[in-house]
Design a protein around this motif. Structure first.
Motif, short mmCIF file in Angstrom:
data_model
loop_
_atom_site.label_atom_id
_atom_site.label_comp_id
_atom_site.label_asym_id
_atom_site.label_seq_id
_atom_site.Cartn_x
_atom_site.Cartn_y
_atom_site.Cartn_z
N ALA A 59 -4.44 6.00 -1.76
CA ALA A 59 -3.45 4.95 -1.54
C ALA A 59 -3.49 4.01 -2.73
O ALA A 59 -4.56 3.52 -3.11
CB ALA A 59 -3.73 4.18 -0.25
N LEU A 64 -2.65 0.41 -4.39
CA LEU A 64 -2.52 -0.97 -3.93
C LEU A 64 -1.83 -1.77 -5.03
O LEU A 64 -2.24 -1.72 -6.18
CB LEU A 64 -3.90 -1.56 -3.64
N ALA A 91 -6.46 7.58 4.18
CA ALA A 91 -6.80 7.59 2.75
C ALA A 91 -8.29 7.82 2.56
O ALA A 91 -9.12 7.37 3.36
CB ALA A 91 -6.38 6.29 2.09
N SER A 94 -8.83 4.23 -2.60
CA SER A 94 -7.73 3.33 -2.93
C SER A 94 -7.81 2.97 -4.41
O SER A 94 -8.88 2.65 -4.92
CB SER A 94 -7.80 2.06 -2.08
N MET A 135 -5.11 1.40 5.24
CA MET A 135 -5.37 2.61 4.47
C MET A 135 -6.34 3.54 5.21
O MET A 135 -6.17 4.76 5.20
CB MET A 135 -5.92 2.24 3.09
N VAL A 155 -12.42 4.29 0.58
CA VAL A 155 -11.96 3.93 1.92
C VAL A 155 -12.78 4.68 2.96
O VAL A 155 -13.17 4.12 3.99
CB VAL A 155 -10.46 4.25 2.07
N THR A 159 0.86 -1.19 0.00
CA THR A 159 0.00 0.00 0.00
C THR A 159 0.89 1.23 0.00
O THR A 159 1.84 1.32 0.79
CB THR A 159 -0.93 0.03 1.22
#
Length: 369
Positions: free
Chosen positions: A80, A82, A113, A116, A108, A277, A65
């Protein structure tokens, strides 16, 4: 089983593990230290971005992450990336990926965040909470069928490893859609994919009008900033050299989109995988854009359910009727590709939502993970 944060002395084993795991599905997959030199530095902070599971003393599963701040449409969005989601071929089917993705989602959220991003397949990650949404537009230029070049601009290029990016050039990124970065780490990113740095100069003054990072093997623009004329001149010049070129552009860059429509050979709608998120943080980041688009006197309450976790609520405008959606449908409401009113679960009579959503989000390829 224990989920650990990777340490600097895990780097050789982690790189070998990732190479073997990804080569199982793609024999030509490059090693990760060549693919992402910026993500695999032998430093504690960089290594701790990777969560791993060990079994029998060896790494058998991993997920990375990577926090970033995306600038788009005058907003700063905490996000963030991934990546590096993998399990050893002989250890698949034990739920390692499910556990790591859940741990990554918690991490996250704890780190602040709002959304994501990942570049994986919908059929693999959709059941874990990521949804396929719109990612602006992709414009294609063909080297054999380009319109006239702008004689007021001169274009040059250099390998990313040798390119000179002045402070003034780097500062141009502040006004562009992109990911915030420091000059030092940006230069390391230029080691990705044999990147080239292309620059458009004003013929009379030699001032830099625009510059871009081009990935020659992929024939794509991975990052760009500057004037519309300069960006288009670079795209045409790179297409002439490489035969063709793709330039992704955010829906937030209205002026650039209009010019690209007129100049390109083909256009398609881009797609990406996003997970909300935090609904509260997402709409807080986009507040200026949402408030500017809200029709007077309208309002609603967005409510995102989150399984066993408490639901999140955000009041839009004057408030009013609640729109309750799961995270995947909420992602479609906020980011498209369909109109907000066409998302299942959204009341059909709330037509004003189509004036507010979708909102734009994109991560330039130079920052993909």
């Amino acid at each position: 089983m224990n989920i650990e944060l990777a340490r600097p002395d895990d780097l050789p084993e982690l790189l070998d593990f990732l190479y073997a795991a990804f080569r199982a599905g793609n024999p030509d997959h490059p090693r990760f230290e060549a693919l992402f030199p910026d993500l695999f530095a032998p430093a504690a902070e960089a290594m701790a971005r990777h969560q791993i599971i060990r079994k029998g003393g060896r790494i058998v599963s991993c997920v990375g992450t990577y926090p970033m701040t995306v600038r788009i449409a005058g907003c700063r969005v905490p996000a963030a990336g991934l990546g590096q989601v993998s399990t050893a071929p002989d250890m698949q089917g034990h739920g390692f990926m499910t556990q790591l993705l859940a741990a990554a989602a918690r991490r996250m959220e704890e780190e602040g965040a709002a959304v994501s991003w990942l570049g994986g397949r919908h059929d693999r990650y959709g059941r874990h909470g990521w949804e396929l949404v719109q990612d602006g537009y992709v414009f294609s230029f063909s080297g054999g069928a380009l319109r006239a070049m702008d004689e007021n601009l001169l274009v040059s290029s250099a390998p990313g490893s040798a390119a000179e990016i002045s402070e003034a050039m780097f500062a141009m990124r502040d006004a562009a859609t992109g990911v915030e970065d420091a000059p030092e780490s940006y230069r390391i990113r230029l080691g990705r994919g044999e990147a080239e740095v292309w620059t458009a100069h004003r013929r009379k003054t030699d001032a830099v009008a625009a510059w871009a990072v081009v990935l020659p093997k992929a024939r794509r623009v991975a990052d760009f900033c500057g004037t519309t004329d300069g960006v288009i001149q670079i795209a045409k010049s790179a297409a002439l050299r490489h035969g063709s070129l793709s330039l992704p552009a955010s829906g937030a860059d209205k002026g650039l989109l209009e010019r690209l429509r007129a100049e390109c050979a083909y256009m398609r709608i881009g797609s990406q995988m996003l997970r909300i998120v935090s609904l509260v943080r997402t709409l807080a980041a986009y507040r200026p854009l949402v408030e500017a688009a809200m029709p007077s006197g309208c309002g609603a309450t967005l409510r995102m359910t989150r399984g066993e976790a408490p639901a999140e609520e955000v009041v839009l405008g004057a408030g009013g009727r609640a729109i309750e959606l799961d995270p995947k449908r909420m992602a479609r409401l906020l980011f498209g590709p369909e109109r907000a009113g066409d998302v299942p679960g959204v009341p059909a009579d709330l037509h004003w939502l189509n004036a507010v959503f979708p909102i734009p989000f994109t991560i330039p390829e130079l920052f993909h993970v």
